[in-house]
Each structure stands twice: as structure tokens, then as C-alpha cells.
Design an enzyme around this catalytic site. Sequence first.
Site, PDB file in Angstrom:
ATOM      1  N   GLU A   1       5.873  -3.181  11.776  1.00 41.93           N
ATOM      2  CA  GLU A   1       7.225  -4.002  11.312  1.00 41.93           C
ATOM      3  C   GLU A   1       6.915  -4.135  10.621  1.00 41.93           C
ATOM      4  OE1 GLU A   1       7.932  -5.134  15.394  1.00 41.93           O
ATOM      5  OE2 GLU A   1       8.623  -6.776  15.008  1.00 41.93           O
TER       6      GLU A   1
ATOM      7  N   SER B   1       3.796  -9.467  15.283  1.00 43.00           N
ATOM      8  CA  SER B   1       3.798  -8.340  15.717  1.00 43.00           C
ATOM      9  C   SER B   1       3.672  -7.999  14.160  1.00 43.00           C
ATOM     10  CB  SER B   1       4.107  -7.943  16.459  1.00 43.00           C
ATOM     11  OG  SER B   1       4.735  -8.455  17.740  1.00 43.00           O
TER      12      SER B   1
ATOM     13  N   ARG C   1      14.169  -2.582  17.005  1.00 45.53           N
ATOM     14  CA  ARG C   1      13.344  -3.027  15.712  1.00 45.53           C
ATOM     15  C   ARG C   1      14.221  -2.147  14.427  1.00 45.53           C
ATOM     16  NH1 ARG C   1      12.048  -5.429  19.184  1.00 45.53           N
ATOM     17  NH2 ARG C   1      10.483  -6.366  19.918  1.00 45.53           N
TER      18      ARG C   1
END
Length: 338
Positions: free
Chosen positions: A334, A238, A163
Site C-alpha cells: 500500500e 498498513s 485504496r
Amino acid sequence: MNPIKNASLKKYNTFGFDVQCSHLIEIHNETDLLELYAEDFFDNHFRVIGGGSNILLTRNYSGGILLNRLMGHWMESEDEHSIDITFGAGENWHQTVLHCVKNNWGGLENLSLIPGCVGASPIQNIGAYGIEVKDKIVSVRVFDTTSGEFVILSNEDCRFGYRDSIFKRAEYKHLIVTSVTFHLSKINHELKLNYGDIQHELKQQNVSQPTIADVSNAVIAIRRSKLPDPAVLGNSGSFFKNPVVEMDIFKAAQLKYPEIKWFPVDETHVKVAAGWLIETAGWKGFKKGNVGVHEKQALVLVHFGGGKGEEISSLAREIQTDIHDKFGIVLEFEVNIW
Ligand code: FAD
Ligand code: NAP
């Protein structure tokens, strides 16, 4: 380009927060970027939005917002085995995946139904069900807003991680992604089925010899059953990354919580399922004012409407502190907080 002054960003972020920017500009082709460069637009603060599905807007923004609407796709090369194909950064991600699946180009099917645009896919190296987009990216074309030039970055140049990529770092924020080139298979597709509920879902659908279309359909079905649709309930997917933690920290948490959900990374690190930590700490389904934690997926923070981005960031910090206190593990955001 027709900039809109003091524009609301409410419909441009999937949380649905109503903040303003000083001006909003839609970019439809690369010439628009060159014109803005000639007008010294990039000497001032600016940000780029694709689908707005990975941002949390907490305050009004005094700079300009560029809406990336660079469309189109074109083939770079192909042979009997594979194709290299480029998609404009403004193309919708899920429609891009469906286009590839329809043409029997394999590689992106596990990434079905991820919201957002193609141009954001390399930013956090989107991933789901055992596939990261970096595995299929050949190169990323960017506009360098400091030099006014277009540059092609190779996969290695992007320094992709879990990520993560160079695009997330402050020193590369002057780059605007204009298109992405993918390398996809035409035959002998390598299906990735051993992740999450994919096999279970294929069985439910009586599929024994799956095609890439079957895998895409299975992923779509699983995601629809678990995740809130941003068109109905504001969210950014998320909110936290799954933490990759050092072995001694993990061992200490495991001693206290032997059932902790984890996956090996290397000899000295493991990945811990952030959703498991948050759920175990009792946050799943929690509500506070206009925001809360989704009742089916503890990693997803939700906005019920009428709230402010700060409510989400304050809830996220409360969760972060609680997880650290209980498990000794630090959760990182995130979502990009603006
Ligand atoms: P935006 O939110 O518009 O932007 C995100 C960041 O990228 C911002 O910092 C923005 O400035 C920058 N950016 C966007 N476009 C450009 C550009 N052209 N050039 C330079 N910078 C740019 N993510 C996953 O990885 N896996 C998932 O499975 C997943 N599932 C999700 C499910 C739901 C329901 C939701 C709401 C989100 C999910 N996400 C997932 C997060 C998100 O969809 C992805 O990160 C997506 O790639 C964001 O795309 P976007 O166009 O909406 O980006
Ligand atoms: P899940 O299948 O319930 O699994 C929970 C977590 O365990 C996931 O986050 C996943 O990590 C990890 N995991 C599961 N199987 C694994 C394996 N074989 N090897 C390594 N790690 C494994 O997860 P879910 O919440 O339903 O999500 C399914 C997939 O969609 C995941 O890949 C998830 O990342 C992705 N997703 C992402 C977002 C987002 O906004 N980023 C939102 C929804 C779903 P990884 O996350 O590292 O894959």
C-alpha cells in the site's frame, strides 16, 4: 520559495529514514506552482510530499521534492441540509476532520486520526472504519505540470477504487492536488457504526445516542490503543493492502485455513484481512536489525531507528513471499516505495 539544496528528508517521512533530495521546495500558494512552471522546473524529475506518512524512502533522490503547504478552507455552497467545503491540499488531515466535527459537518468522522495532508487523501482514497473519502469528495483541483493549468476533476474523473485512484498511476503523476472539495451533512448525519470496534468503544464510553463527535472520539481512542504513533516509532501505517482475491484462490486457502478472516466483495471476489494472514504466518512482533513487524498490528512495519528504507522493503518482500507460499495469496504494497 527558497529551495534548499541537498536537503535531508528525515523529518518529512514518518518512517524517519534519512535520505537526501537534490532540492526541497515548499509550495505555499498556487502562484508558486506557476512560477516553477515558468522556470521549467517540471521538465525535470520531481515528487510531492504532504505529511510523508505513506512513503518508504529507500535511496537518495536526484530530483526536486515539493512540500505541499497550500493552506486554507472556504465554503463553496450550503443549504439547511449540507455544505460543500474546500480545504487546501497542505492542511493537516486530522485537524480538518476535527474542524468539520466541531462545526457539526458530518461524513469524515470515521477517518479521524489518519496522519498526512488533505492533498493526499484522494491519492489512495483513504479509508477506515467503513468509510472511504471518495464517498464525500465532490471534486479535486489539480495543477497540470505539463500544461501549466489548473483543472478541476470531478469525483468520477478520479476513478476511485479500494485504496486507489488515477493519481496512483504513472500516466497521472504530472498532476499535483492543490485542494479538495467535500460534501458534508449538517443534519440527519448518517453514522457508520457497524465496523471494527466502534460500537464496543462507544459502549465503554457509556454513549448510547452517539453524535459525530462521539464517533470521532471513539475512533481516536481505538486507534491510539492499537497503532504506533509515528512520532515515537517510525511507521507508515498498513504496509500492505487487504488483498481482493478471486473465489477459487480464496477457497483453496480456506480449505487449508478454515478460520481465515474474509469479507464479501462481489460474487466472484472476497477481501481477505492481510493482517490476519501475516499474524497467522507468525510475523507479528518479528524483529530484524533496525526494523520489524509491530507487536499489536501485523500490517504495520516499523523502524526502530538508525536503519535504512531498504531494510523495510527487504522485510516486506520476505513477508510477501511467505504469505504467497502459505496461502497462495499475493499481498500488494500500500505504501509508495521511492
Ligand atoms: P505522503 O506520504 O506525503 O504522500 C503519499 C503519496 O501521495 C505520494 O505518492 C505523494 O507523492 C502523493 N501526494 C501527496 N500529496 C500530493 C499532492 N498534493 N498532489 C499529488 N500527489 C500527492 N491510510 C488510510 O487510508 N487509512 C488509514 O486508516 C490510515 N492510517 C494510518 C495510520 C498511521 C499510523 C500511518 C502512519 C499511516 C496511515 N495511513 C492510513 C496512511 C497515510 O496516512 C495516508 O495514506 C495519508 O493520506 C497519506 O498522506 P500524506 O500527506 O502523508 O501523504
Ligand atoms: P480491524 O477492525 O481489526 O479489521 C481488520 C480488517 O478487516 C480491516 O483491515 C478491515 O478492512 C476489515 N474489516 C473489518 N470489519 C469489516 C467489515 N465490516 N466489512 C469489511 N471489512 C471489514 O482493523 P484495524 O487494523 O484495527 O483497522 C481499523 C480500520 O482502520 C480499517 O478500516 C483499516 O483499513 C484502517 N487503518 C488503515 C491503516 C492504513 O495505513 N491504511 C492503518 C490503520 C488502520 P479495511 O482495511 O478494508 O477497512
